[in-house]
Design a protein around this motif. Sequence first.
Motif, PDB file in Angstrom:
ATOM      1  N   ALA A   1     -49.467  -1.325  41.518  1.00 17.64           N
ATOM      2  CA  ALA A   1     -48.687  -0.119  41.237  1.00 17.64           C
ATOM      3  C   ALA A   1     -47.951   0.368  42.484  1.00 17.64           C
ATOM      4  CB  ALA A   1     -49.590   0.985  40.690  1.00 17.64           C
ATOM      5  N   GLU A   2     -48.485   0.044  43.658  1.00 17.98           N
ATOM      6  CA  GLU A   2     -47.855   0.477  44.900  1.00 17.98           C
ATOM      7  C   GLU A   2     -46.439  -0.077  45.046  1.00 17.98           C
ATOM      8  OE1 GLU A   2     -50.911  -0.807  44.700  1.00 17.98           O
ATOM      9  OE2 GLU A   2     -52.310   0.353  45.900  1.00 17.98           O
ATOM     10  N   GLU A   3     -46.181  -1.241  44.460  1.00 21.99           N
ATOM     11  CA  GLU A   3     -44.847  -1.837  44.558  1.00 21.99           C
ATOM     12  C   GLU A   3     -43.806  -1.024  43.811  1.00 21.99           C
ATOM     13  OE1 GLU A   3     -44.130  -6.146  44.612  1.00 21.99           O
ATOM     14  OE2 GLU A   3     -46.253  -6.338  44.187  1.00 21.99           O
ATOM     15  N   LEU A   4     -44.245  -0.144  42.896  1.00 17.81           N
ATOM     16  CA  LEU A   4     -43.316   0.669  42.123  1.00 17.81           C
ATOM     17  C   LEU A   4     -42.821   1.879  42.911  1.00 17.81           C
ATOM     18  CD1 LEU A   4     -45.214   0.633  38.716  1.00 17.81           C
ATOM     19  CD2 LEU A   4     -43.340  -0.852  39.464  1.00 17.81           C
ATOM     20  N   LEU A   5     -43.447   2.152  44.048  1.00 19.45           N
ATOM     21  CA  LEU A   5     -43.026   3.274  44.873  1.00 19.45           C
ATOM     22  C   LEU A   5     -41.655   3.013  45.466  1.00 19.45           C
ATOM     23  CD1 LEU A   5     -46.335   3.959  46.813  1.00 19.45           C
ATOM     24  CD2 LEU A   5     -45.370   5.291  44.939  1.00 19.45           C
ATOM     25  N   LEU A   6     -40.953   4.071  45.772  1.00 22.02           N
ATOM     26  CA  LEU A   6     -39.656   3.956  46.412  1.00 22.02           C
ATOM     27  C   LEU A   6     -39.823   3.264  47.759  1.00 22.02           C
ATOM     28  CD1 LEU A   6     -36.646   4.789  46.328  1.00 22.02           C
ATOM     29  CD2 LEU A   6     -37.313   6.846  47.541  1.00 22.02           C
ATOM     30  N   ASP A   7     -39.100   2.195  47.983  1.00 26.95           N
ATOM     31  CA  ASP A   7     -39.156   1.466  49.248  1.00 26.95           C
ATOM     32  C   ASP A   7     -38.446   2.298  50.312  1.00 26.95           C
ATOM     33  OD1 ASP A   7     -39.044  -0.308  51.367  1.00 26.95           O
ATOM     34  OD2 ASP A   7     -38.205  -1.955  50.214  1.00 26.95           O
ATOM     35  N   PRO A   8     -39.149   2.678  51.394  1.00 33.65           N
ATOM     36  CA  PRO A   8     -38.506   3.495  52.425  1.00 33.65           C
ATOM     37  C   PRO A   8     -37.411   2.761  53.192  1.00 33.65           C
ATOM     38  CG  PRO A   8     -40.728   2.914  53.085  1.00 33.65           C
ATOM     39  CD  PRO A   8     -40.533   2.417  51.679  1.00 33.65           C
ATOM     40  N   GLY A   9     -37.227   1.479  52.941  1.00 33.62           N
ATOM     41  CA  GLY A   9     -36.129   0.742  53.553  1.00 33.62           C
ATOM     42  C   GLY A   9     -36.564  -0.202  54.651  1.00 33.62           C
ATOM     43  N   ALA A  10     -35.650  -1.058  55.027  1.00 36.40           N
ATOM     44  CA  ALA A  10     -35.940  -2.114  55.995  1.00 36.40           C
ATOM     45  C   ALA A  10     -36.337  -1.568  57.361  1.00 36.40           C
ATOM     46  CB  ALA A  10     -34.736  -3.043  56.125  1.00 36.40           C
ATOM     47  N   GLY A  11     -35.970  -0.336  57.676  1.00 38.21           N
ATOM     48  CA  GLY A  11     -36.323   0.235  58.972  1.00 38.21           C
ATOM     49  C   GLY A  11     -37.775   0.665  59.065  1.00 38.21           C
ATOM     50  N   ALA A  12     -38.457   0.796  57.923  1.00 40.22           N
ATOM     51  CA  ALA A  12     -39.856   1.223  57.920  1.00 40.22           C
ATOM     52  C   ALA A  12     -40.766   0.016  58.137  1.00 40.22           C
ATOM     53  CB  ALA A  12     -40.189   1.902  56.598  1.00 40.22           C
ATOM     54  N   SER A  13     -41.928   0.289  58.694  1.00 39.48           N
ATOM     55  CA  SER A  13     -42.910  -0.769  58.930  1.00 39.48           C
ATOM     56  C   SER A  13     -43.559  -1.193  57.615  1.00 39.48           C
ATOM     57  CB  SER A  13     -43.989  -0.259  59.883  1.00 39.48           C
ATOM     58  OG  SER A  13     -43.436   0.062  61.130  1.00 39.48           O
ATOM     59  N   LEU A  14     -44.211  -2.337  57.655  1.00 35.87           N
ATOM     60  CA  LEU A  14     -44.887  -2.872  56.482  1.00 35.87           C
ATOM     61  C   LEU A  14     -46.298  -2.313  56.384  1.00 35.87           C
ATOM     62  CD1 LEU A  14     -43.876  -6.612  56.963  1.00 35.87           C
ATOM     63  CD2 LEU A  14     -42.804  -4.944  55.453  1.00 35.87           C
ATOM     64  N   CYS A  15     -46.786  -2.120  55.172  1.00 35.68           N
ATOM     65  CA  CYS A  15     -48.167  -1.686  54.949  1.00 35.68           C
ATOM     66  C   CYS A  15     -49.021  -2.957  54.897  1.00 35.68           C
ATOM     67  CB  CYS A  15     -48.293  -0.899  53.644  1.00 35.68           C
ATOM     68  SG  CYS A  15     -49.989  -0.348  53.318  1.00 35.68           S
ATOM     69  N   PHE A  16     -49.674  -3.247  56.018  1.00 40.14           N
ATOM     70  CA  PHE A  16     -50.453  -4.474  56.088  1.00 40.14           C
ATOM     71  C   PHE A  16     -51.706  -4.397  55.223  1.00 40.14           C
ATOM     72  CE2 PHE A  16     -47.872  -4.641  59.937  1.00 40.14           C
ATOM     73  CZ  PHE A  16     -47.234  -5.838  59.692  1.00 40.14           C
ATOM     74  N   ASP A  17     -52.217  -3.204  54.996  1.00 42.13           N
ATOM     75  CA  ASP A  17     -53.346  -3.038  54.088  1.00 42.13           C
ATOM     76  C   ASP A  17     -52.950  -3.547  52.704  1.00 42.13           C
ATOM     77  OD1 ASP A  17     -55.876  -2.218  53.187  1.00 42.13           O
ATOM     78  OD2 ASP A  17     -55.177  -0.190  52.742  1.00 42.13           O
ATOM     79  N   TYR A  18     -51.763  -3.144  52.229  1.00 40.30           N
ATOM     80  CA  TYR A  18     -51.287  -3.592  50.922  1.00 40.30           C
ATOM     81  C   TYR A  18     -51.001  -5.092  50.910  1.00 40.30           C
ATOM     82  CZ  TYR A  18     -48.650  -4.251  46.713  1.00 40.30           C
ATOM     83  OH  TYR A  18     -48.231  -4.727  45.505  1.00 40.30           O
ATOM     84  N   ILE A  19     -50.321  -5.565  51.934  1.00 43.64           N
ATOM     85  CA  ILE A  19     -49.947  -6.984  51.981  1.00 43.64           C
ATOM     86  C   ILE A  19     -51.183  -7.878  52.002  1.00 43.64           C
ATOM     87  CG2 ILE A  19     -48.842  -8.769  53.398  1.00 43.64           C
ATOM     88  CD1 ILE A  19     -46.843  -6.506  54.246  1.00 43.64           C
ATOM     89  N   ASN A  20     -52.182  -7.498  52.801  1.00 43.99           N
ATOM     90  CA  ASN A  20     -53.366  -8.345  52.962  1.00 43.99           C
ATOM     91  C   ASN A  20     -54.389  -8.197  51.840  1.00 43.99           C
ATOM     92  OD1 ASN A  20     -52.443  -9.444  55.395  1.00 43.99           O
ATOM     93  ND2 ASN A  20     -53.225  -7.696  56.534  1.00 43.99           N
TER      94      ASN A  20
END
Length: 101
Positions: A25-44
Amino acid sequence: PPAAAAAAAAAATSVQITLASPPGAEELLLDPGAGASLCFDYINNGSCTRLRTGGACKYRHLSRTHPDVLADRIRQGKLNPAAAAQLLAQAQAGGGGGGGG
């Protein structure tokens, strides 16, 4: 400025992620854009602890095969470009893959 507009849009969008939310469901959130850092908790882990515990997360929630995630792994020396290209091709073909970390 574009960053201020993105922040205002994110604040205006009210999405509540809870323990009852479906996986991803987190992927449905508005993407803050390429300038924002990645959420490694979500990715991993496939979920964001900040969001699941009722907090806010300012980071990007992208799939493990998203081009920005693969580029970050290449920059960190965790993935070679040939393997990244293969993962990207699998993801585009619908194979998913997920990668491994």
